[in-house]
Enzyme design. Structure first.
Site, PDB file in Angstrom:
ATOM      1  N   SER A 147       0.854  -1.185   0.000  1.00  0.00           N
ATOM      2  CA  SER A 147       0.000   0.000   0.000  1.00  0.00           C
ATOM      3  C   SER A 147       0.890   1.235   0.000  1.00  0.00           C
ATOM      4  O   SER A 147       2.117   1.128   0.005  1.00  0.00           O
ATOM      5  CB  SER A 147      -0.899   0.008   1.232  1.00  0.00           C
ATOM      6  OG  SER A 147      -0.110   0.316   2.375  1.00  0.00           O
ATOM      7  N   LYS A 148       0.243   2.378   0.036  1.00  0.00           N
ATOM      8  CA  LYS A 148       0.985   3.648   0.044  1.00  0.00           C
ATOM      9  C   LYS A 148       1.945   3.733   1.226  1.00  0.00           C
ATOM     10  O   LYS A 148       2.973   4.379   1.157  1.00  0.00           O
ATOM     11  CB  LYS A 148      -0.006   4.815   0.138  1.00  0.00           C
ATOM     12  CG  LYS A 148      -0.605   5.171  -1.190  1.00  0.00           C
ATOM     13  CD  LYS A 148      -1.118   6.597  -1.165  1.00  0.00           C
ATOM     14  CE  LYS A 148      -1.796   6.922  -2.490  1.00  0.00           C
ATOM     15  NZ  LYS A 148      -3.185   7.248  -2.360  1.00  0.00           N
ATOM     16  N   ARG A 149       1.538   3.081   2.289  1.00  0.00           N
ATOM     17  CA  ARG A 149       2.346   3.057   3.502  1.00  0.00           C
ATOM     18  C   ARG A 149       3.782   2.582   3.220  1.00  0.00           C
ATOM     19  O   ARG A 149       4.717   2.950   3.892  1.00  0.00           O
ATOM     20  CB  ARG A 149       1.680   2.072   4.468  1.00  0.00           C
ATOM     21  CG  ARG A 149       1.766   2.375   5.897  1.00  0.00           C
ATOM     22  CD  ARG A 149       0.616   1.679   6.652  1.00  0.00           C
ATOM     23  NE  ARG A 149       0.281   0.353   6.167  1.00  0.00           N
ATOM     24  CZ  ARG A 149       0.953  -0.755   6.451  1.00  0.00           C
ATOM     25  NH1 ARG A 149       2.005  -0.711   7.216  1.00  0.00           N
ATOM     26  NH2 ARG A 149       0.556  -1.922   5.980  1.00  0.00           N
ATOM     27  N   HIS A 150       3.919   1.708   2.240  1.00  0.00           N
ATOM     28  CA  HIS A 150       5.246   1.173   1.923  1.00  0.00           C
ATOM     29  C   HIS A 150       5.994   2.036   0.927  1.00  0.00           C
ATOM     30  O   HIS A 150       6.992   1.618   0.360  1.00  0.00           O
ATOM     31  CB  HIS A 150       5.115  -0.254   1.375  1.00  0.00           C
ATOM     32  CG  HIS A 150       4.398  -1.186   2.293  1.00  0.00           C
ATOM     33  ND1 HIS A 150       3.103  -1.596   2.080  1.00  0.00           N
ATOM     34  CD2 HIS A 150       4.786  -1.756   3.462  1.00  0.00           C
ATOM     35  CE1 HIS A 150       2.736  -2.409   3.057  1.00  0.00           C
ATOM     36  NE2 HIS A 150       3.727  -2.515   3.909  1.00  0.00           N
ATOM     37  N   GLY A 151       5.473   3.217   0.681  1.00  0.00           N
ATOM     38  CA  GLY A 151       6.142   4.100  -0.275  1.00  0.00           C
ATOM     39  C   GLY A 151       5.785   3.771  -1.718  1.00  0.00           C
ATOM     40  O   GLY A 151       6.420   4.264  -2.640  1.00  0.00           O
TER      41      GLY A 151
END
Ligand code: GLU
Length: 476
Positions: free
Chosen positions: A242-246
């Site tokens: 997800s976006k959380r992982h960049g």
């Protein structure tokens, strides 16, 4: 027609978001399959979920595909343009006794589901409308597909091998809601059948849909395509990416200054390998890619590796090409305007001094700035100015100015000789002279080698900038 010429591969994104890393990888694997085997690549937009599909997302997906260079031979088809076709197939299946009207309301189904859940019984539809002889008057009807219930079905997966599902586990799927709109698992198959798709490559989150889709495909009287279900992409914490992982969308990577070739190279290695080779040209990929070398386990997204790859691509892309690629960033930064673009040759030479130092086009654009702005606009930071442009360095700058003014060409030998003579005269090391000159040329203390910088800037700019620095020298 040979076997390979019949290959038809499709990429079928649901535009419920921009083209993200996972979608782009699926697109790429489909594209490589089609290109590698001389097949057709079909782009189809699965936009029946109107509440979630937006025009903006459709545009963004298409833009992402174009930017990655994943060109398609047919499409983009849109499912919302094809409702008549779906209706025709639904009617046909009913007429052939392969589908039936179901008069159970959503409320009834939900109540039965709850009851079954409480009893620990099967949640499958109980089939009560399957054998109705007469329509139920004044009741809206959905349409269900008669799923075969006996025996097994084998999904022959190009990546995972054979996967067996028991037919008794499969529900009589609703293929049209009571308002007449067809459902996802049905329209996908109708499209694949109508478009003569031979290969379906998608994420393995769709694997459970596949046995149902195969049955529908057979009921429609069509050959079953070959399937390949790609393992998911996970973040470094093993959670779904997800976006959380960049990880952002393809167009966001474009805006962050990634090269399409670098992103393609990165994506292909998310699940596929060829020995331990890391860098591939597009032609190599088309030649080498095969599903035998697609891994069975999840791939881990690693943004540092993507950045490393991008830096490698910047180093190996000819400066002339980079000058085109970096132009939108220079314009965005306000370094150049449409009407005042630098000469291509000058820009390319400036870029050549920076390719080892810039990992993205954004960084390249920032680092190019000093080469491109007017001499009068070079700005020094307060601290830098005090430290490097002062009474002590003023004589060095003046002597360098005088020396450079007297030579015709800024060859490496000429420059070295002038710097040497100034160093000797003042009995100082190169750094003492070079750093104030660097500040004069760039405004800052970091840049490519000073001779390279002077060589690119040329005599006029160099002398202007030295003079400006001399004029601003401060007391220490
Ligand atoms: N539209 C699906 C998705 O975005 C892909 C389905 C398919 O390829 O069959 O995940």
């Amino acid at each position: 027609m040979s076997e390979t010429e019949k290959i038809r591969v499709r990429f079928a994104p649901s535009p419920t978001g921009h083209l993200h890393i996972g979608g782009a990888r699926t697109a790429l694997f489909n594209w490589l399959l089609a290109r590698g085997r001389g097949g057709k690549f079909v782009l189809r937009i699965e936009d029946t979920d109107r509440s979630r599909s937006t025009e903006e997302y459709i545009e963004s997906i298409i833009e992402g595909m174009r930017w990655l260079g994943l060109d398609w031979d047919e499409g983009p088809y849109r499912q919302t343009d094809r409702f008549d076709t779906y209706k025709k197939h639904i009617d046909r299946l009913i007429a052939e006794g392969k589908a039936y009207h179901c008069y159970c309301t959503p409320e009834e189904l939900e109540a039965r589901r709850k009851e079954a859940l409480a009893k620990g019984a099967s949640l499958k539809y109980d089939g009560r409308c399957k054998d109705l002889k007469e329509p139920v008057p004044d009741r809206p009807a959905s349409v269900r597909f008669k799923m075969p219930q006996a025996g097994n079905i084998v999904v022959e997966d190009m990546i995972k091998g054979n996967i067996v599902f028991e037919n008794s586990q499969l529900d009589d799927l609703i293929i049209a809601r009571s308002d007449g709109t067809p459902t996802y698992n049905f329209v996908v198959v109708v499209d694949d059948v109508d478009m003569d798709i031979t290969h379906v490559i998608r994420g393995d989150d769709h694997l459970n849909n596949t046995p149902k889709q195969i049955h529908i495909c057979r009921a429609l009287g069509h050959d079953v395509p070959k399937f390949g279900h790609l393992p998911m992409i996970l973040g470094s914490d093993k959670a779904r990416l997800s976006k959380r992982h960049g990880a952002t969308s393809v167009t966001a990577y474009r805006d962050e200054g990634y090269l399409p070739a670098a992103l393609v190279n990165y994506l292909v290695r998310l699940g596929w390998s060829h020995g331990d080779q890391e860098l591939f040209t597009r032609d190599e990929l088309i030649k080498l890619f095969s599903f035998e070398n697609v891994g069975k386990s999840a791939a881990i997204f690693n943004p540092e590796k993507l950045l490393w790859l991008n830096a490698e691509y910047i180093k190996s892309t000819p400066p002339d090409e980079l000058s085109e690629l970096v132009m939108p960033f220079l314009i965005e930064d306000g370094t150049v305007t449409e009407g005042s673009k630098p000469g291509r040759a000058y820009l390319s030479r400036a870029i050549a001094t920076l390719v080892e130092r810039a990992r993205t086009l954004v960084e390249l654009s920032e680092k190019l700035r000093f080469y491109l702005i007017d001499d009068a606009n070079i700005e020094y930071q307060e601290k830098t100015m005090k430290k490097f442009l002062n009474e002590k360095t003023r004589p060095y700058l003046e002597d360098i100015h005088a020396g450079l003014a007297s030579v015709e060409a800024f060859t490496h030998d000429n420059l070295e000789e002038i710097f040497k003579s100034v160093m000797e005269k003042h009995d100082v090391k190169l750094g003492k002279v070079a750093q104030p000159v660097r500040v004069a040329m760039t405004g800052g203390t970091e840049s490519p080698g000073i001779f390279e910088v002077l060589d690119v800037l040329g005599k006029e700019k160099t002398l202007n900038r030295l003079q400006k620095a001399i004029n601003t020298t401060t007391k220490e």
